[in-house]
Design an enzyme around this catalytic site. Structure first.
Site, mmCIF file in Angstrom:
data_model
loop_
_atom_site.group_PDB
_atom_site.id
_atom_site.type_symbol
_atom_site.label_atom_id
_atom_site.label_comp_id
_atom_site.label_asym_id
_atom_site.label_seq_id
_atom_site.Cartn_x
_atom_site.Cartn_y
_atom_site.Cartn_z
ATOM 1 N N GLN A 210 36.722 13.889 49.087
ATOM 2 C CA GLN A 210 35.538 14.393 49.805
ATOM 3 C C GLN A 210 34.433 14.580 49.135
ATOM 4 O OE1 GLN A 210 36.877 14.986 53.224
ATOM 5 N NE2 GLN A 210 38.383 13.836 52.316
ATOM 6 N N TRP B 182 40.621 14.264 58.384
ATOM 7 C CA TRP B 182 41.924 14.230 58.038
ATOM 8 C C TRP B 182 42.362 15.075 56.885
ATOM 9 C CZ3 TRP B 182 44.946 12.659 53.967
ATOM 10 C CH2 TRP B 182 46.205 12.323 54.252
ATOM 11 N N SER C 137 33.986 12.690 59.738
ATOM 12 C CA SER C 137 35.115 11.776 59.228
ATOM 13 C C SER C 137 36.097 11.532 60.459
ATOM 14 C CB SER C 137 35.661 12.511 58.170
ATOM 15 O OG SER C 137 36.625 11.446 57.528
ATOM 16 N N LEU C 138 37.367 11.728 60.176
ATOM 17 C CA LEU C 138 38.310 11.120 61.496
ATOM 18 C C LEU C 138 37.862 11.894 62.871
ATOM 19 C CD1 LEU C 138 40.762 10.097 62.343
ATOM 20 C CD2 LEU C 138 41.968 12.395 61.862
ATOM 21 N N HIS D 284 30.803 13.012 50.876
ATOM 22 C CA HIS D 284 31.617 12.899 52.199
ATOM 23 C C HIS D 284 31.648 14.163 53.229
ATOM 24 C CE1 HIS D 284 34.065 10.849 55.136
ATOM 25 N NE2 HIS D 284 35.037 11.645 54.832
ATOM 26 N N PHE E 269 43.110 14.166 48.369
ATOM 27 C CA PHE E 269 42.113 13.687 49.356
ATOM 28 C C PHE E 269 40.885 14.630 49.538
ATOM 29 C CE2 PHE E 269 40.729 12.737 53.813
ATOM 30 C CZ PHE E 269 40.365 11.398 53.782
ATOM 31 N N LEU E 270 41.086 16.052 49.225
ATOM 32 C CA LEU E 270 40.104 16.991 49.140
ATOM 33 C C LEU E 270 39.063 16.552 48.142
ATOM 34 C CD1 LEU E 270 41.747 20.557 49.464
ATOM 35 C CD2 LEU E 270 39.883 19.707 51.178
ATOM 36 N N ALA E 271 39.569 16.033 46.991
ATOM 37 C CA ALA E 271 39.036 15.841 45.809
ATOM 38 C C ALA E 271 37.926 14.571 45.845
ATOM 39 C CB ALA E 271 39.681 15.375 44.486
ATOM 40 N N ASP F 287 28.552 9.183 49.572
ATOM 41 C CA ASP F 287 29.953 9.101 50.016
ATOM 42 C C ASP F 287 31.012 7.976 49.436
ATOM 43 O OD1 ASP F 287 32.109 9.233 51.980
ATOM 44 O OD2 ASP F 287 30.910 9.600 53.717
#
Length: 261
Positions: free
Chosen positions: A150, A25, A83-84, A238, A146-148, A210
């Protein structure tokens, strides 16, 4: 859906084993760039999911996304989803078993949302709703947050986030419709009741640190000693293919060789 709307970069010898790579995502397939050289002996199809990277958004849900993918991707490929993307790859293995050679899920849960009443570990509902709200305000900032997430937990988190961000931002920002659709999938899709119907070789790669797919998930997955295998990378979070590329590739390539012979 017209063919030009789905961006697929196919690299490697046409006669080699076929691999489909699906990102997570908020990302696009540029995140897999560091793997290109190591996977160059295979025919790898790096896909931008609908509405991400260079692919146009499409209406509908995860089944519509899968339909768009399956019509454009080769038969008998190994489907790899991070992930997604792992939800989509798993759904492909369930709905089109004759077209999928093997399944690899990376840091991916069959049900991402925590279900407290069932004691299922996952993302707290409020975290997903916060992402939904912040999407309306600032798309770029939401992707960065969101990147952070991961890389959180990985010892190389700072460097990983920087590299991931550079790769993701090398392509257009995701379509806001696609981001909302993807969040809905993370929130609502639950493939747990169907998993034992997967009658294909299945490699599940996990990062022990994760923050999005907790370490309590792998022991709850179905067991099939002849078909299913788990690879847990103890220091990864992640994005194990990114933070621990060598360990990831060692397990991944050995498994591909094994099922391709």
């Amino acid at each position: 859906m017209s063919q030009a709307q789905l961006h697929i970069e196919s690299i490697g010898p046409v006669s080699a084993p076929q691999i489909v790579m699906l990102h997570g995502w908020g990302m696009n397939s540029a995140v897999f760039t560091p793997l290109h050289q190591s996977l160059s002996e295979y025919r790898v199809h790096y896909v931008d999911l609908p509405g991400f990277g260079h692919s146009s958004a499409i209406a509908g849900d995860i089944y519509d996304w899968l339909e768009a993918l399956i019509t454009r991707l080769p038969d008998k490929a190994i489907w790899v989803g991070w992930s997604l993307g792992g939800l989509l790859a798993t759904l492909a293995a369930l709905n089109y078993p004759g077209r999928v050679r093997g399944l690899v899920t990376i840091a991916s849960s069959p049900c991402f949302m925590a279900r407290e009443e069932e004691k299922w570990p996952g993302i707290p509902p409020q975290v997903l709703s916060q992402f939904g709200e912040s999407l309306q305000k600032d798309l770029g900032k939401t992707i960065e947050r969101f990147l952070a997430l991961q890389a959180m937990g990985s010892t190389t988190a700072k460097e990983d986030i920087k590299q991931l961000k550079n790769l993701v931002l090398s392509r257009p920002l995701p379509d806001s419709l696609a981001l909302v659709q993807g969040l809905k999938m993370l929130e609502c899709v639950d493939l747990r009741p169907k998993l034992d119907k997967i009658n294909l070789p299945w490699l599940r790669i996990w990062g022990r640190l994760d923050g999005l797919v907790p370490r309590r998930v792998p022991p709850l997955m179905p067991v099939n000693d002849t078909l299913y295998r788990d690879l847990i990378l103890p220091k990864a979070s992640h994005a194990p293919f990114f933070s621990h590329k060598d360990e990831f590739l060692a397990g991944f390539v050995a498994w591909i060789e094994e099922i391709s012979n």
